[in-house]
Design an enzyme around this catalytic site. Structure first.
Site, mmCIF file in Angstrom:
data_model
loop_
_atom_site.group_PDB
_atom_site.id
_atom_site.type_symbol
_atom_site.label_atom_id
_atom_site.label_comp_id
_atom_site.label_asym_id
_atom_site.label_seq_id
_atom_site.Cartn_x
_atom_site.Cartn_y
_atom_site.Cartn_z
ATOM 1 N N ASP A 112 0.858 -1.123 -0.002
ATOM 2 C CA ASP A 112 0.008 0.244 0.174
ATOM 3 C C ASP A 112 0.921 1.188 -0.302
ATOM 4 O OD1 ASP A 112 -1.872 -1.683 -0.238
ATOM 5 O OD2 ASP A 112 -2.145 -1.644 2.567
ATOM 6 N N LYS A 129 2.087 2.345 -5.108
ATOM 7 C CA LYS A 129 2.377 1.615 -6.213
ATOM 8 C C LYS A 129 1.746 1.765 -7.168
ATOM 9 C CE LYS A 129 2.755 -2.659 -4.617
ATOM 10 N NZ LYS A 129 2.326 -2.472 -2.547
ATOM 11 N N GLY A 162 -4.277 -4.326 -4.199
ATOM 12 C CA GLY A 162 -5.420 -3.029 -4.083
ATOM 13 C C GLY A 162 -4.225 -2.283 -4.231
ATOM 14 N N HIS A 163 -4.882 -1.272 -5.535
ATOM 15 C CA HIS A 163 -4.027 -0.586 -5.619
ATOM 16 C C HIS A 163 -5.307 0.825 -6.492
ATOM 17 C CE1 HIS A 163 -0.713 -3.425 -7.467
ATOM 18 N NE2 HIS A 163 -1.092 -3.515 -5.368
ATOM 19 N N GLN A 193 1.904 -5.692 -3.164
ATOM 20 C CA GLN A 193 2.096 -6.444 -1.907
ATOM 21 C C GLN A 193 3.310 -5.533 -1.404
ATOM 22 O OE1 GLN A 193 1.270 -9.590 -3.623
ATOM 23 N NE2 GLN A 193 -0.611 -8.541 -2.879
HETATM 24 P P1 GDP Z 1 -0.743 0.400 -3.522
HETATM 25 O O1 GDP Z 1 -1.127 -0.871 -3.125
HETATM 26 O O2 GDP Z 1 0.644 0.356 -3.340
HETATM 27 O O3 GDP Z 1 -0.827 1.018 -5.407
HETATM 28 O O4 GDP Z 1 -1.103 1.663 -2.382
HETATM 29 P P2 GDP Z 1 -2.422 2.108 -2.299
HETATM 30 O O5 GDP Z 1 -3.674 2.557 -3.418
HETATM 31 O O6 GDP Z 1 -3.259 0.573 -1.856
HETATM 32 O O7 GDP Z 1 -2.654 2.639 -1.244
HETATM 33 C C1 GDP Z 1 -1.870 3.815 -1.185
HETATM 34 C C2 GDP Z 1 -3.135 5.427 -0.766
HETATM 35 O O8 GDP Z 1 -2.594 6.886 -0.673
HETATM 36 C C3 GDP Z 1 -4.522 5.178 -2.098
HETATM 37 O O9 GDP Z 1 -5.362 5.424 -1.521
HETATM 38 C C4 GDP Z 1 -3.771 6.521 -2.970
HETATM 39 O O10 GDP Z 1 -5.153 7.281 -3.789
HETATM 40 C C5 GDP Z 1 -2.779 7.268 -2.311
HETATM 41 N N1 GDP Z 1 -1.784 7.863 -2.654
HETATM 42 C C6 GDP Z 1 -0.312 7.622 -3.292
HETATM 43 N N2 GDP Z 1 0.114 8.900 -3.108
HETATM 44 C C7 GDP Z 1 -0.012 9.987 -2.619
HETATM 45 C C8 GDP Z 1 0.097 10.696 -1.924
HETATM 46 O O11 GDP Z 1 1.171 11.028 -2.853
HETATM 47 N N3 GDP Z 1 0.003 12.049 -1.448
HETATM 48 C C9 GDP Z 1 -1.379 11.376 -0.834
HETATM 49 N N4 GDP Z 1 -2.037 11.945 -0.022
HETATM 50 N N5 GDP Z 1 -2.337 10.051 -1.142
HETATM 51 C C10 GDP Z 1 -1.515 9.675 -1.717
HETATM 52 P P1 IMO Z 2 -1.099 -3.990 -2.345
HETATM 53 O O1 IMO Z 2 -0.535 -4.653 -3.617
HETATM 54 C C1 IMO Z 2 -0.745 -4.850 2.529
HETATM 55 C C2 IMO Z 2 -0.835 -8.754 3.237
HETATM 56 C C3 IMO Z 2 -2.309 -8.805 4.385
HETATM 57 C C4 IMO Z 2 -1.772 -9.707 5.355
HETATM 58 C C5 IMO Z 2 -0.339 -11.025 4.683
HETATM 59 C C6 IMO Z 2 -1.153 -11.766 3.908
HETATM 60 O O2 IMO Z 2 -2.709 -3.055 -1.999
HETATM 61 O O3 IMO Z 2 0.471 -3.335 -1.645
HETATM 62 P P2 IMO Z 2 -2.211 -12.995 2.033
HETATM 63 O O4 IMO Z 2 -3.983 -12.292 1.265
HETATM 64 O O5 IMO Z 2 -1.649 -12.116 1.169
HETATM 65 O O6 IMO Z 2 -2.464 -14.899 2.251
HETATM 66 O O7 IMO Z 2 -2.233 -12.137 3.507
HETATM 67 O O8 IMO Z 2 -0.063 -9.457 3.701
HETATM 68 N N1 IMO Z 2 -1.267 -8.154 2.530
HETATM 69 C C7 IMO Z 2 -0.879 -6.533 2.230
HETATM 70 N N2 IMO Z 2 -1.272 -6.339 2.824
HETATM 71 N N3 IMO Z 2 -1.434 -3.932 0.536
HETATM 72 C C8 IMO Z 2 -1.111 -5.533 -0.330
HETATM 73 O O9 IMO Z 2 -1.740 -5.345 -1.547
HETATM 74 C C9 IMO Z 2 -1.665 -6.812 0.312
HETATM 75 N N4 IMO Z 2 -1.498 -8.100 0.523
HETATM 76 C C10 IMO Z 2 -1.416 -8.879 1.556
HETATM 77 O O10 IMO Z 2 -3.152 -8.218 4.950
HETATM 78 O O11 IMO Z 2 -0.950 -9.649 5.911
HETATM 79 MG MG MG Z 3 -3.227 -1.347 -1.715
#
Ligand code: GDP
Ligand code: IMO
Ligand code: MG
Length: 436
Positions: free
Chosen positions: A13, A16, A40-41, A223
């Site tokens: 999270d 990416k 979840g991106h 991840q």
């Molecule tokens: P990912 O799984 O690595 O793609 O990250 P996620 O989408 O799960 O979580 C990142 C969150 O941070 C998302 O809600 C993005 O919209 C938000 N985000 C990404 N870059 C920035 C930033 O520079 N500032 C802020 N405030 N939010 C950001």
């Molecule tokens: P993105 O791509 C954050 C965590 C789960 C749990 C562990 C194992 O959005 O960064 P799983 O269902 O993979 O067997 O769970 O990994 N986990 C993540 N945490 N971002 C993710 O993906 C994750 N995908 C799995 O919360 O701790």
């Molecule tokens: Mg994510």
């Protein structure tokens, strides 16, 4: 050439999706190489929010080749749902390609994931319960069902039978679940097969062809490094390898094809699910970061745990991934917090000091972080687009991250929007030209 890998440098999270979306414009192919819909991106484009679980984050560029590589585990119900959702929003998905060799998440994988967590009780891993672990386990046991199996009903039925047979005992509590009926499952999965057929392809070859014509291939990690099955905080990890080397296996290219590896890190740290998190903040500051950063999981809606940035873990990630650049996201969230803290080493209650990430799980659980304090910065930085637009204290904070990790910060996020970024001077130009 060139290949650019985007990896999570922390616990997932990190942003990416946003960085992939930003760089996809310069790439010919964007490919996911591991994980599944545990990811979840989130992408925010012109104020519109998109959440991707399986489809690569480059799909918003019409016609862009976006591939789901062989290393990904695919829940075809989720994938077809995601395709449908994008179509309804008018997104062109003609560039989507799905590896014929990718493994499928089956209904029993999802049930077994949940059952496993319930059985562990207090010791649960906190998985996303999407069936990821059981699916990778079947892959390793050679009982997996692959995308190509969807195209032949007889084979599909046989393979489902063979895969379920050794699980009878574990599946007993779900014996009445209609999703587990062999006939229903085969029918449902055949339907998915028909819907996915136009997208099924040899995704490795798509990468080779692009590399041969000197186009950029963007490998989108899911991840994060600390959730890596081999190198993360086992057993509190995911069941795949999110680190950069995994892109070779999960996409089907050679190590020499990975020219650049960019690690994405938040300006602080978060973790979803159980497991050690040395810099975790169980106090008002932790709550503030959660609230300000909107730290709620994209996939499961769970609150993310929050803490200070950890350069011991980032240095570990630098070596594991061979990071050539660091992207620091969510710097805007730290505005107004004073002082800022950067974890530079760990200390064990027995006095031992760890500059490097300890290999022993009991030590990781017991260590306390040691911090370097930095003066905070004030004001709204979300409109900053150049390094000079940032307050001096914010620049000092970024420089300290480079100093402590040995990796140049090339890109900084100052808001969720795709335009809310700052490219950091000459270093950014160099890395970008090496990557695209
Ligand atoms: P990912 O799984 O690595 O793609 O990250 P996620 O989408 O799960 O979580 C990142 C969150 O941070 C998302 O809600 C993005 O919209 C938000 N985000 C990404 N870059 C920035 C930033 O520079 N500032 C802020 N405030 N939010 C950001
Ligand atoms: P993105 O791509 C954050 C965590 C789960 C749990 C562990 C194992 O959005 O960064 P799983 O269902 O993979 O067997 O769970 O990994 N986990 C993540 N945490 N971002 C993710 O993906 C994750 N995908 C799995 O919360 O701790
Ligand atoms: Mg994510």
């Amino acid at each position: 050439m060139p290949g650019l890998v985007i990896v999570g440098a922390q616990w997932g999270d990190e942003g990416k999706g946003k960085v992939t979306d930003l760089l996809a414009e310069r790439a010919d192919v964007v490919i996911r190489f591991q994980g599944g819909n545990n990811a979840g991106h989130t992408i925010i484009r012109d104020g519109e929010t998109f959440k991707f679980h399986l489809i690569p984050s480059g799909i918003l560029y019409p016609g862009k080749t976006c591939a789901i590589g062989n290393g990904v585990v695919i829940d075809p119900g989720v994938l077809t749902g995601e395709i449908e959702g994008l179509r309804e929003r008018g997104v062109d998905i003609s560039g989507l390609r799905v590896s014929a060799n990718a493994h499928l998440i089956m209904p029993y994988h999802v049930l077994l994931d949940t059952a496993g967590e319930i059985r562990l009780g207090k010791l649960e891993i906190g998985t996303t319960r999407r069936g990821i672990g059981p699916c990778y386990a079947d892959k390793a046991s050679r009982l997996g069902i692959r995308v190509q199996d969807l195209l032949d009903e007889k084979i599909l039925r046989k393979k489902i039978m063979a895969a379920m047979e050794p699980k009878q005992q574990m599946l007993r509590p779900f014996v009445k679940d209609p999703a587990l009926d062999l006939h229903t499952m085969t029918e449902t999965y055949m339907t998915y097969g028909h819907r996915l057929e136009p997208h099924i392809a040899d995704t490795a070859k798509l990468c080779w062809d692009a590399l041969d014509r000197d186009a950029t291939v963007l490998f989108e990690g899911a991840q994060g490094t600390m959730l890596d099955l081999d190198h993360g905080t086992y057993p509190f990890v995911t069941s795949s390898n999110p680190i950069a080397g995994s892109a070779t296996i999960g996409a089907g290219v050679g190590p020499g094809d990975l020219n650049e590896v960019w690690g994405i890190a938040k300006a602080y740290a978060t973790r979803v699910g159980a497991g050690p998190f040395p810099t975790e903040l169980d106090d008002e500051m932790g709550e503030l970061l959660r609230e300000r950063g909107g730290e709620v999981g994209t996939t499961t809606g769970r609150d993310r745990r929050t803490g200070w940035i950890d350069t011991v873990a980032l240095r570990y990630g630098r070596r594991l991934n061979g990071l050539t650049a660091l992207v620091v996201t969510k710097l805007d969230v730290l505005s107004g917090i004073d002082p800022l803290r950067i974890c530079v080493r760990y200390r064990h209650p027995d006095g031992a000091v760890f500059d490097e990430f300890p290999y022993h799980q009991s030590i990781i659980h017991a260590v306390e972080p040691e911090y370097e304090e930095m003066p905070g910065f004030e004001g709204d930085i979300s409109a900053a687009r150049r390094e000079e637009d940032l307050p001096a204290e914010a620049r000092d904070y970024l420089n300290a991250l480079t100093d402590h990790t040995g990796v140049p910060v090339v890109l900084v996020g100052v808001g969720p929007g795709r335009e809310q970024v700052i490219w950091m001077g000459k270093e950014a130009e160099q890395r970008l030209s090496a990557a695209t």
